[in-house]
Design a protein around this motif. Structure first.
Motif, PDB file in Angstrom:
ATOM      1  N   GLU A  22       0.823  -1.213   0.000  1.00  0.00           N
ATOM      2  CA  GLU A  22       0.000   0.000   0.000  1.00  0.00           C
ATOM      3  C   GLU A  22       0.858   1.264   0.000  1.00  0.00           C
ATOM      4  OE1 GLU A  22      -3.472   0.685   1.915  1.00  0.00           O
ATOM      5  OE2 GLU A  22      -4.372  -1.275   1.514  1.00  0.00           O
ATOM      6  N   SER A  44      -2.156  -1.945  -3.839  1.00  0.00           N
ATOM      7  CA  SER A  44      -3.409  -1.230  -3.609  1.00  0.00           C
ATOM      8  C   SER A  44      -3.090   0.056  -2.859  1.00  0.00           C
ATOM      9  CB  SER A  44      -4.383  -2.100  -2.797  1.00  0.00           C
ATOM     10  OG  SER A  44      -5.600  -1.415  -2.584  1.00  0.00           O
ATOM     11  N   LYS A  82     -11.400   1.959  -3.694  1.00  0.00           N
ATOM     12  CA  LYS A  82     -10.086   1.344  -3.538  1.00  0.00           C
ATOM     13  C   LYS A  82      -9.565   0.812  -4.871  1.00  0.00           C
ATOM     14  CE  LYS A  82      -7.267   0.052  -0.005  1.00  0.00           C
ATOM     15  NZ  LYS A  82      -5.975   0.354  -0.590  1.00  0.00           N
ATOM     16  N   VAL A 125      -7.129  -1.615  -6.798  1.00  0.00           N
ATOM     17  CA  VAL A 125      -6.401  -2.858  -6.538  1.00  0.00           C
ATOM     18  C   VAL A 125      -5.737  -3.325  -7.820  1.00  0.00           C
ATOM     19  CG1 VAL A 125      -7.912  -3.574  -4.636  1.00  0.00           C
ATOM     20  CG2 VAL A 125      -8.436  -4.286  -6.978  1.00  0.00           C
ATOM     21  N   TYR A 176     -10.287  -7.159  -0.364  1.00  0.00           N
ATOM     22  CA  TYR A 176     -10.584  -5.761  -0.031  1.00  0.00           C
ATOM     23  C   TYR A 176     -12.079  -5.453  -0.120  1.00  0.00           C
ATOM     24  CZ  TYR A 176      -5.805  -4.077   0.522  1.00  0.00           C
ATOM     25  OH  TYR A 176      -4.534  -3.855   0.995  1.00  0.00           O
ATOM     26  N   ILE A 227     -14.525  -1.144  -5.581  1.00  0.00           N
ATOM     27  CA  ILE A 227     -13.167  -1.495  -5.993  1.00  0.00           C
ATOM     28  C   ILE A 227     -12.966  -1.121  -7.462  1.00  0.00           C
ATOM     29  CG2 ILE A 227     -11.550  -3.403  -6.352  1.00  0.00           C
ATOM     30  CD1 ILE A 227     -12.072  -2.859  -3.417  1.00  0.00           C
TER      31      ILE A 227
END
Length: 429
Positions: free
Chosen positions: A121, A154, A172, A174, A189, A197
């Protein structure tokens, strides 16, 4: 793997429990067994007592979480899904400092097993995950990338001090080293992210997306800062200009200010570093960095000029700086450009006091060489409102007059008291 995690047959680990890692660890721990790892024992002991060392989370945020806080690497061995969320700062030469990231990668590599997944991350330049981190994972584990273990990226999007755009409410991004890895990372996630996502086509795309988010803001703020330098010479208030221009429907609303912290003031250097390595020398990005890094000294020099114009002696001039964290309503002092204001004022032999309701005086002394006053005992010739902490928003001119001498200088960096200061010598960016 997700089902095994949700059934608590295996564990998820988070390496690095700062302002990014801890919220992630706690959110996952509401649904699965989590091992939260940090190299600093004193931080781990605080978290065991439901105390966030970063002062972002409250004790209630630890409730209902199945999490083990540790600084013992052996406790990571049972985890099969590893999230690396350590800082990626720059050094004194504005070059990427990957020591925390590579150190964390070594830690994961030592416990990596066949079938495990590692997701990074931390903000990096495009290619860092696969070119710099993966070889370390292979070396430490003896496993083969792609066959024995998977890797994803991510990027974090946590905004310190922001209680509205919290982890689960932010879309998010990814990515994974192959389709299987991408789907697996996305599924894990998705179990905690309510906002949804976005699957990036590759790890490099995800890395690049993160780095340009903050580079874009940096360049735009640099434009506002440069405009403020021009408008000051024209005796025009920049915020009034922006207010007027902002009435157009497609005008982008950025504002001048001090650009510090560990994102906007740092991330562009990762991109320029990679560009230089590829033989391309950035122009706009570098120009923006030069402008933004110079604003602290500019604010201080303007203060000195106004003191002289008002008839005050610069040597020994009493100046109060209100706020020294990198942004409002947080305790984080990393890369705070208020330190540049302080240092420039001191170079003119001014007598400078600093106050802040959030910052740690000990941390400031260690990082920048100055501490905080606990109470106001002087009458100041100048007051610089450097950070708009909520505690300062309710103050008025009568308060500032009560702590200043005569025709004092009031420097309102972000212009929040524009139109409210009548008697003091007012200036803002």
């Amino acid at each position: 793997m997700l089902q095994a995690l949700l059934a608590k047959e295996t564990k998820l680990s988070v390496i690095g429990l700062g302002y990014v890692g801890l919220p992630i660890a706690l959110e996952f721990a509401r649904k699965m067994k989590v091992v939260g790892f940090d190299i600093k024992p004193e931080r781990v002991e605080l978290m065991k007592k439901s105390i966030d060392p970063s002062n972002e989370l409250e004790s209630k945020d630890f409730e209902g979480c199945d999490i083990e806080f540790t600084y013992n690497i052996d406790d990571l061995k049972d985890a099969t899904f590893h999230v690396v969320a350590v800082p990626t700062p720059i050094n004194e030469h504005n070059l990427p400092d990957l020591k925390p990231l590579l150190g964390a990668t070594q830690t994961v590599g030592k416990v990596l097993k066949k079938g495990d997944v590692v997701v990074f991350e931390s903000t990096v330049y495009p290619g860092c995950t696969e070119d710099d981190c993966v070889p370390i994972l292979e070396k430490e584990s003896g496993l083969k990338f792609g066959e024995d273990f998977k890797v994803g990226y991510s990027p974090e999007r946590i905004n310190p001090g922001d209680k509205e755009h919290t982890l689960t409410k932010i879309l998010k991004i990814v990515s994974g080293n192959d389709q299987e890895a991408l789907d697996l990372v996305a599924n894990v996630y998705e179990s905690i992210i309510k906002a949804g996502i976005h699957k990036a086509s590759s790890i490099k795309v995800a890395e690049a997306a993160k780095i340009i988010e903050n580079t874009q803001r940096d360049v735009n703020i640099a434009l506002m800062n440069e405009l403020s330098l021009i408008f000051d010479r024209l005796d025009i208030n920049t915020f009034e200009v922006l207010e007027a221009a902002g009435t157009k429907w497609n005008f982008l609303k950025f504002f001048p200010g001090l650009v510090g912290g560990h994102c906007i003031g740092v991330d562009p250097y990762y991109l320029t570093y990679k560009a230089n390595a590829l033989g391309y020398h950035t122009k706009i990005i570098d120009g923006g960095r030069v402008i933004n890094d110079s604003m602290g000294a500019y604010v201080a020099q303007t203060t000195i000029k106004k003191l002289i114009k008002a008839g005050y002696k610069v040597n020994g001039a009493k100046i109060l700086i209100m706020g020294t964290t990198f942004k409002e309503n947080v305790s984080d002092i990393r890369n705070s450009k208020v330190a540049d204001v302080y240092n420039e004022l001191v170079s003119f032999s001014a007598d400078v006091d600093v106050m802040d309701p959030y910052a740690s005086s000990e941390e400031l002394k260690e990082e920048y060489g100055y501490g905080l006053i606990t109470e106001i005992t002087k009458q100041y010739e100048a007051v610089i409102l450097a950070v708009n902490h909520k505690e300062y928003l309710s103050l008025d001119e009568s308060y500032f007059k009560s702590i200043t001498n005569g025709n004092a200088i009031f420097i309102d960096i972000k212009g929040i008291f524009r139109g409210k200061i009548k008697d003091l010598n007012y200036w803002s960016l």
